[in-house]
Structures are given as structure tokens and as C-alpha cells.
Motif scaffolding. Sequence first.
Motif, PDB file in Angstrom:
ATOM      1  N   SER B 158      71.361 110.554  65.903  1.00  0.00           N
ATOM      2  CA  SER B 158      72.412 110.087  65.380  1.00  0.00           C
ATOM      3  C   SER B 158      72.779 108.397  65.270  1.00  0.00           C
ATOM      4  O   SER B 158      73.301 107.817  64.271  1.00  0.00           O
ATOM      5  N   ILE B 159      72.262 108.179  66.419  1.00  0.00           N
ATOM      6  CA  ILE B 159      72.225 106.526  66.506  1.00  0.00           C
ATOM      7  C   ILE B 159      71.394 105.967  65.641  1.00  0.00           C
ATOM      8  O   ILE B 159      71.424 104.677  64.932  1.00  0.00           O
ATOM      9  N   GLY B 160      69.835 106.319  65.659  1.00  0.00           N
ATOM     10  CA  GLY B 160      68.882 105.740  64.673  1.00  0.00           C
ATOM     11  C   GLY B 160      69.490 105.659  63.313  1.00  0.00           C
ATOM     12  O   GLY B 160      69.098 104.832  62.739  1.00  0.00           O
ATOM     13  N   ILE B 161      70.133 106.944  62.704  1.00  0.00           N
ATOM     14  CA  ILE B 161      70.464 106.789  61.498  1.00  0.00           C
ATOM     15  C   ILE B 161      71.212 105.605  60.875  1.00  0.00           C
ATOM     16  O   ILE B 161      71.511 105.323  59.610  1.00  0.00           O
ATOM     17  N   ILE B 162      72.027 105.067  61.960  1.00  0.00           N
ATOM     18  CA  ILE B 162      72.999 103.896  61.568  1.00  0.00           C
ATOM     19  C   ILE B 162      72.190 102.839  60.605  1.00  0.00           C
ATOM     20  O   ILE B 162      72.409 102.173  59.955  1.00  0.00           O
ATOM     21  N   GLY B 163      70.863 102.727  61.111  1.00  0.00           N
ATOM     22  CA  GLY B 163      69.987 101.677  60.502  1.00  0.00           C
ATOM     23  C   GLY B 163      69.456 102.071  58.995  1.00  0.00           C
ATOM     24  O   GLY B 163      69.184 101.137  58.496  1.00  0.00           O
ATOM     25  N   GLY B 164      69.816 103.425  58.569  1.00  0.00           N
ATOM     26  CA  GLY B 164      69.820 103.856  57.196  1.00  0.00           C
ATOM     27  C   GLY B 164      71.075 102.789  56.776  1.00  0.00           C
ATOM     28  O   GLY B 164      70.751 102.689  55.444  1.00  0.00           O
ATOM     29  N   ALA B 165      71.984 102.334  57.360  1.00  0.00           N
ATOM     30  CA  ALA B 165      73.226 101.705  56.487  1.00  0.00           C
ATOM     31  C   ALA B 165      73.824 102.692  55.592  1.00  0.00           C
ATOM     32  O   ALA B 165      74.149 102.030  54.590  1.00  0.00           O
ATOM     33  N   ASP B 166      73.955 103.890  55.661  1.00  0.00           N
ATOM     34  CA  ASP B 166      74.696 104.814  54.939  1.00  0.00           C
ATOM     35  C   ASP B 166      75.680 105.502  55.738  1.00  0.00           C
ATOM     36  O   ASP B 166      75.267 106.221  56.617  1.00  0.00           O
ATOM     37  N   ILE B 181      79.823 111.778  69.639  1.00  0.00           N
ATOM     38  CA  ILE B 181      79.616 110.372  69.674  1.00  0.00           C
ATOM     39  C   ILE B 181      79.862 109.764  67.999  1.00  0.00           C
ATOM     40  O   ILE B 181      79.550 108.865  67.636  1.00  0.00           O
ATOM     41  N   LEU B 182      80.267 111.010  67.282  1.00  0.00           N
ATOM     42  CA  LEU B 182      80.425 110.610  65.823  1.00  0.00           C
ATOM     43  C   LEU B 182      81.456 109.471  65.542  1.00  0.00           C
ATOM     44  O   LEU B 182      81.211 108.664  64.835  1.00  0.00           O
ATOM     45  N   PRO B 183      82.758 109.475  66.440  1.00  0.00           N
ATOM     46  CA  PRO B 183      83.512 108.356  65.938  1.00  0.00           C
ATOM     47  C   PRO B 183      82.689 106.778  66.328  1.00  0.00           C
ATOM     48  O   PRO B 183      82.754 105.845  65.523  1.00  0.00           O
ATOM     49  N   VAL B 184      81.952 106.986  67.187  1.00  0.00           N
ATOM     50  CA  VAL B 184      81.157 105.559  67.715  1.00  0.00           C
ATOM     51  C   VAL B 184      80.245 105.231  66.502  1.00  0.00           C
ATOM     52  O   VAL B 184      80.084 104.267  65.823  1.00  0.00           O
TER      53      VAL B 184
END
Lengths: 72, 399
Positions: B158-166, B181-184
Motif C-alpha cells: 500500500s505504501i509502495g503504490i504512493i510512488g505511482g502518484a495516483d 493505514i488507508l488514511p495515512v
Amino acid sequence: MAETDVIAPMVGKIIAVHVKPGDSIKENDPLVTLEAMKMEMPVPAPQAGTIKEVYVSEGDVVESDTILVTIE
Amino acid sequence: MQEFLRLLDKLVHMTGAANLTVGNFVMLAIGLGLIFLAIKRNLEPYELLPIGFGILLANLPLTRLMPENVAAVEVFKNGDFFGGIQQYGVLGVFYYFGLYYWNILPPLIFICIGAMTDFGPLIANPRMLLLGAAAQIGVFIAFFGALFLGFNLPEACSIGIIGGADGPTTIYTSAKLARHILPVTAAIAYIYMATVAFIQPPIMRLLTTKEERKIRMKQLRHVSKAEKVIFPAAGAVIIILLVPLSAPLIGMFMFGNLIRESGVVKRLTHAAQNELMNIVTIILMLCVGISMSAETMLKWETLKVLCLGLVAFAMGTAGGILLAKIMNFFSKNKINPLIGSAGVSAVPMAARMSQIVGQEEDPRNFLLMHAMGPNVAGVIGSAIAAGMFLTLMDAMGRV
């Protein structure tokens, strides 16, 4: 002196025209302002010279390749 | 009389003011800050305004807008609908069903994004797909970084996907794999997307030479209607055959694009681009905001995710630029490496950065449309990355 056509770099909407026929301009002076993807971009003059003709007006939607202005 | 005083005392303690914590104050300040940035600085107002107000609501005590422990809410008892969520009102219901339980809001918003996407620049120049893929390197770096910092596997995905910027992809993945950790992850994804204009340009300038930034690219060829109609249909089939679990996102994305390009359902296209987009945005962004209570947000983990997200974002930006430079070794039609950074899928913010940084160097260079190629490829790329993470977790029995 040679005439140069300035073409639209991409599809977009003309939101401002900064020149009129007869104006003398310097290189990189903004000719029109184009809006695409909610972003405003000036289209600068490729060379110094005099504006011979302006083909677009504010609010026009242009395709890429549309001739905007002729400079001589 | 004594009875009355006791009641009065109780009533005083039932006011929100008497129950505010220090954490609430911090979060209230953050919420107000986001509202300020949205209104005064016009910084991604469609996202930051509802998120900011949601944060305000989330940090006013005793509102019962949201269950304190979403996981403990029982909606089904013995297979029958029990309705334990109703008492939490409209936002609790939206959050619970829209994200937590059904996870339908992100796929819905993908219909809208699809209807707003023009694949033309990508079809005209298909090698841009590679740049969109290269930018996903940030996803995997953040994934391993998260594992290294002690997060478990589903959290790391879930944290890695932040890097997709989507944003929607991040929310979808977190809601599936690591709801706690969804809110974070959602908050941090949106914060970085809102600050693309500050994060990307220094990296773009650092990794390119003046000459490279001045490269003018050949005007894109005209793309026929047939190509634009076939692309979403064929794309959906191929991608979903390869990564079936990307179907909820890719399927909706390509459907939205197909209705746009087909030209025969103008009302649906219009609705997806406007009404549906606006409605889902309001609900989704309020849900993200309302989930950001002091208890969920003010933890050390949040700081770690903030750092990992930044690394992911920076690496994604760098990945796209570097691949563009490598591709230039092998091709005659030079690519301006500045469009590589648009491979992170923040549409169209990342493409705008390519335009702005390029025009700084050469005022007559227009990269915007060229940058839209990797940009939309990035959306596809991060949805595929999400599907791959979901498949991996499924195979390991962690969903």
C-alpha cells in the motif's frame, strides 16, 4: 524579407491575442496565449519582424498546425 | 438541585470542547492549513478543500460521524444485514461502504478519469509506454523501503503504490490490503500530488543537461478515430488477461475512455466527465479527510510513510527521465528527457511540469502534449502495479 507562419504547437484555446497587423515585434515576444490542459502558455515569436496577418481571435479553438500569425 | 448540577456537569463533559486533545488541535491546524492552501494558493482545490474540511470534522470530538474502530463494526450478523453502521450517519456510511467494505469509489472515479483521458499522444508515440513503466520504479523502491523499515507485506504494498502518484489507485490498494493505514497512505499520496510542482522540477533539472532540455520533439502524428476506439477495448483485454486483479481499475478506466472515444454516447461521456466526477470526488475526498483523526494520523509510522512516499515520488520522477536518456542512445527521434518525469501518473500536473521546465530553457518548446503520453501511460502503469501487488498478496494468502 521572408514571411514566416507561426503555427499552433498543440490543440488548445486562444485566450489572448497580443499583437495586431503592423506591430513590430522582437524574437520571443508573446504573440498569443494558448490554453491547453487548464494551462496557459504564451506562443512566442520565432523571429523579429512585423506582423503581417493575425488569423485567430480570442476564444478560438485551434488544432495543432493551425496558422496563427504571419510575420514578415 | 444536586441532581441538576450532576446533569449540568455531564452536559458540559459532552461538549466537544471539553474533550479536545492536543492531537485534535494539531490535526485541526493541518485541516485549516489545507483549506487555506486550496483557497488562497489555488493548490489542487478539488482535493484539498474537501479533505481539509473532512479533517476538521474528524477531529471534533464526540460527533459519532465515524465509528471509532471501523474494523469492529458489525454490519452482517449470521449472514443477515444488521445495520451497525447506520448510527454513524452519512459520512460513516460513505466511508464504510464506499471504501472499507465495497471499495467502489476508486473504480467509479476511474470511469471518470477514463472519460477525461486522451490516449492520442500515447497512440501516436507508443514507446512512451516504456517511460510510464519506468516511473513505476519508485513504487518498488518504496515497497522494499517499507519492508526494510518494518512494515508488513500488505502495508508495504500500500505504501509502495504512493510512488505511482495516483490517488484512487493508492486508496484502492490500501482499502484492499491494509485498511488500517488507508488514511495515512491516501493523505500522503494527495499531499505529494498537490506538491508535484515543488518536488519534480529540481530533480528534472539535476538529471538533465541544458542541451537535453532544449530538445524539440517531432510533432505528433494524427491519430485516427478507429485507433482511439480500438485502444481502450484492446488495452483492457490484454492488460486484464495478463493481470486479472487490475480489472476493477483498468476495466473502469478503459470503459470510461471507450465511451468517450466511441462518440455515440455523448450523454454518458458528459456525465462521467462532469456530474459523476464531481459527485465521486466530493464523497471520496470527504471520506479521505474524515478518516484522518488524530489517533490514526499522529504516529511515527506516518512520518516513515511520508519519507517513503517522497523517496518513491523522487525515484519515479528520476526513473522516467533516466530511461528517456537511455532511449536516446538508440533512437533517431530524440526524446526530451523532461517528459520522462511525467511517467508518474499525477495527471496532468506532471505533464505541466515538463512543459514549464522545458519552456524555461527554450520559450518556443512545447512539450505538454508529448508529456501527456508518458503521463497517461503512468496511470495504466500504476494500476497494473496495484494489480500485481494484489496478485502477489493473493498468492501468499495475505488478502
